[in-house]
Structures are given as structure tokens and as C-alpha cells.
Design an enzyme around this catalytic site. Sequence first.
Site, PDB file in Angstrom:
ATOM      1  N   LYS A   1       0.838  -1.048   0.020  1.00 60.47           N
ATOM      2  CA  LYS A   1      -0.043   0.226  -0.085  1.00 60.47           C
ATOM      3  C   LYS A   1       0.801   1.316   0.078  1.00 60.47           C
ATOM      4  O   LYS A   1       0.259   2.394  -0.240  1.00 60.47           O
ATOM      5  CB  LYS A   1      -1.140   0.059   0.999  1.00 60.47           C
ATOM      6  CG  LYS A   1      -1.934  -1.137   1.141  1.00 60.47           C
ATOM      7  CD  LYS A   1      -2.921  -1.296  -0.229  1.00 60.47           C
ATOM      8  CE  LYS A   1      -3.663   0.028  -0.355  1.00 60.47           C
ATOM      9  NZ  LYS A   1      -4.949  -0.421  -1.302  1.00 60.47           N
TER      10      LYS A   1
HETATM   11  N1  PMP Z   1      -3.277  -7.163   1.453  1.00 58.24           N
HETATM   12  C1  PMP Z   1      -3.193  -6.296   2.446  1.00 58.24           C
HETATM   13  C2  PMP Z   1      -2.426  -6.583   3.360  1.00 58.24           C
HETATM   14  C3  PMP Z   1      -3.621  -4.984   2.096  1.00 58.24           C
HETATM   15  O1  PMP Z   1      -3.737  -4.124   3.184  1.00 58.24           O
HETATM   16  C4  PMP Z   1      -4.235  -4.633   1.005  1.00 58.24           C
HETATM   17  C5  PMP Z   1      -4.940  -3.476   0.732  1.00 58.24           C
HETATM   18  N2  PMP Z   1      -6.071  -3.124   1.386  1.00 58.24           N
HETATM   19  C6  PMP Z   1      -4.374  -5.735   0.044  1.00 58.24           C
HETATM   20  C7  PMP Z   1      -3.523  -6.997   0.315  1.00 58.24           C
HETATM   21  C8  PMP Z   1      -5.235  -5.524  -1.335  1.00 58.24           C
HETATM   22  O2  PMP Z   1      -4.358  -4.347  -2.219  1.00 58.24           O
HETATM   23  P1  PMP Z   1      -5.380  -3.663  -2.985  1.00 58.24           P
HETATM   24  O3  PMP Z   1      -6.051  -2.677  -2.260  1.00 58.24           O
HETATM   25  O4  PMP Z   1      -4.403  -3.109  -3.936  1.00 58.24           O
HETATM   26  O5  PMP Z   1      -6.339  -4.435  -3.764  1.00 58.24           O
END
Ligand code: PMP
Length: 343
Positions: A50
Site C-alpha cells: 500500500k
Molecule cells: N493485502 C493487504 C495486507 C492489504 O492491506 C491490501 C490493501 N487493502 C491488499 C492486500 C489489497 O490490495 P489492493 O487494495 O491493491 O487491492
Amino acid sequence: MNNSKLPGITNGFCGSVGNTPLIRLHHLSEATGCEILGKAEFMNPGGSVKDRAALGIIEDAEEKGHLKPGGTIVEGTAGNTGIGLALVGHAKGYKTIIVINNTQAKEKMDLLRALGAEVRSVDPAPWSDPNNYNHIAHRLADEMEGGFWANQFDNTANRNFHFKTTGPEIYQQTNGEITAFVAAIGTGGTLAGTGRYLQQENKDIKVVCADPYGAAMWSWFTHGHTDIDDGDSIAEGIGQGRVTKNLEGLTCDDAFRIHDSVMIKMLYFLLEKEGLFLGASAALNVCGAVKQALVGGPGQVITTILCDSGQRYMSKLFNHEELAMENLDPDYKGLQFLDDLRK
Ligand code: PMP
């Protein structure tokens, strides 16, 4: 701008986001006859994938004049985006306010406070409820002088940054030989941005969604609707119930549902056999990559995302009493647990 005259120097926090290693997962690659590769996003300076979304959103807001010197970044987040925003905020001179559901791991809230973000923890409420943490963050930013709502779910600067960075990095690191990209969805920024870049480079590269139970993305990509509500997952940061703006227009070649019972075995397998200490979404992503290997057969080059470190979930994922309460057994018994992914 990089003011250093020395080669190999990155420019501060912001210049150190991205360009993460792509790690071959040996045991899983040998077991499947595919290259199973994990993008080490836990090695970003804020510790998760992130950091990319945070930097992309803030740079875009600065360019568009939505965030001005002395301004305040406000966001509703499960934690990792907040960590990224708080650090980008410090590096660029903004304050950060984070609205977070009080069900999230305590480590993440403690960390946000330690980083200097103002943390407002609220009761969970569905998206349709005005007291949903995202809507609270939106109102707070609107009511505040110099407030900027990062809006990670529907601000496409999120996926654009993955299109500009994660996609090209993976394409170059695999020498263009990647055949499938697999990722779970929180905002969808990672899957949509990276996936769309790879599809643009080579339309034969498969883009695949790995979804936890309790989410609606598997249903969306395979059945065209989000009207599904079955099961649950302990994985944080993923598990989306609606088509966010970041996801709009994305076509996936396939989607897999991964149960927590196999995810938790993968989490401990990756730690004990590969030396990779990861969070649940990373383990779920690797399960998705192995499932793609089993479905598509040997010879594929499959890349996924190792989103964050296990350090953020000590009290949940690495606490055996907690796992027993969730009926989760981390004993993977060699590679036997992969049989669950053949079903
Ligand atoms: N894994 C974790 C630990 C996250 O914090 C996030 C983001 N909320 C994601 C995966 C997913 O990423 P994205 O928001 O780009 O779909």
C-alpha cells in the site's frame, strides 16, 4: 528529483517505494513444474504494497491541486494504506488522520499512532450505512480546512500507480516471460493496475483473482454479480463486496476462492520452508498462484504479491490459541495441504 550524485541511491522515502525483489518460491515451483514468483511488497519502506497506492494518490492530488502545503490527508483504511499515507505525509509535510474499524489488529492501530497519525477507531458498518468508516473519513475531510480524502477504493490514482510501476517491474523482472498474474482484491488497485499493464504488453498473460470467502469478487468475475454472502476470512485488507472504480473495466481470465484453512497452512509453510514471514493476504495470494499452476499445468510463469509481513499480525496469525478459536490448523504436513487446492 534525486539530488544525490552517487549511483544506486534512492531519493528519500518516496523514492524508495517500489522496485521490490521478485522472489522464486522454490518448493512450490518444484512441486508444480511452474515458476511461482512472489513480489516482495513487504520490503517497501512502509512495509506493504500500500505504500504504492499512498504515494500514487498523494502525488496525483498534489498535481491536481487537491492537496496543498499544510494540508491534511484523511482516509478510511484497514491499516496498511494509513501507514503508507502517514509516512508519505511526513516525507512531504502533511498531517494524516486515519479512520479505522475497531475490529482490526491492535498492532496496526498502535503502529499508526506511533507513526504520528491521528487514529479514530469506529464500529464496523456496511458500505450502505453513512457510518461506514470510509464515509466518516469523507465527511471529515470535507468539513476540514485543507482536508483531502484519499479515497483509495474509488480514486483511480491508486491503480494508475500500479500500472506505472508494479506492472512494468514484473514484466521486466520476468524478462517478459510471465504467463499469469494472480492477486486478491482490497481496493482492486493492485490487480487492476498491474493486470491491465500486463494485458497491454501481451494479451495472452492471464489475470486471475484470488478471493477469500465472504467476498464477492469471485462471483463478480465468474458469474457477473456481487450478490453473494457466504463464509468469512481472517485475512485483513482484502475481501471486497462491490466493484470499486479501480476495478471498473477490468477483465479477469479466472477467479479462485481460497479457504482460510488452506491459507493458514500456506502461511506457516512459507515461513518454515521458504523463510518468508508474511501476512494472510500474501499467503492467500500464493495459494491462488499454486491453484493457477494446478489448473493451467506445468511450464507457466506465475507471479503474485507478497503484500505485507507477519509482524503486523503477531496477536492473530501467530497466536495458536487465536487460531484454534477460529478452527484453523497451521500444520501443513509436508506438501499434502496442496491437495486442498486441487478441489
Ligand atoms: N493485502 C493487504 C495486507 C492489504 O492491506 C491490501 C490493501 N487493502 C491488499 C492486500 C489489497 O490490495 P489492493 O487494495 O491493491 O487491492
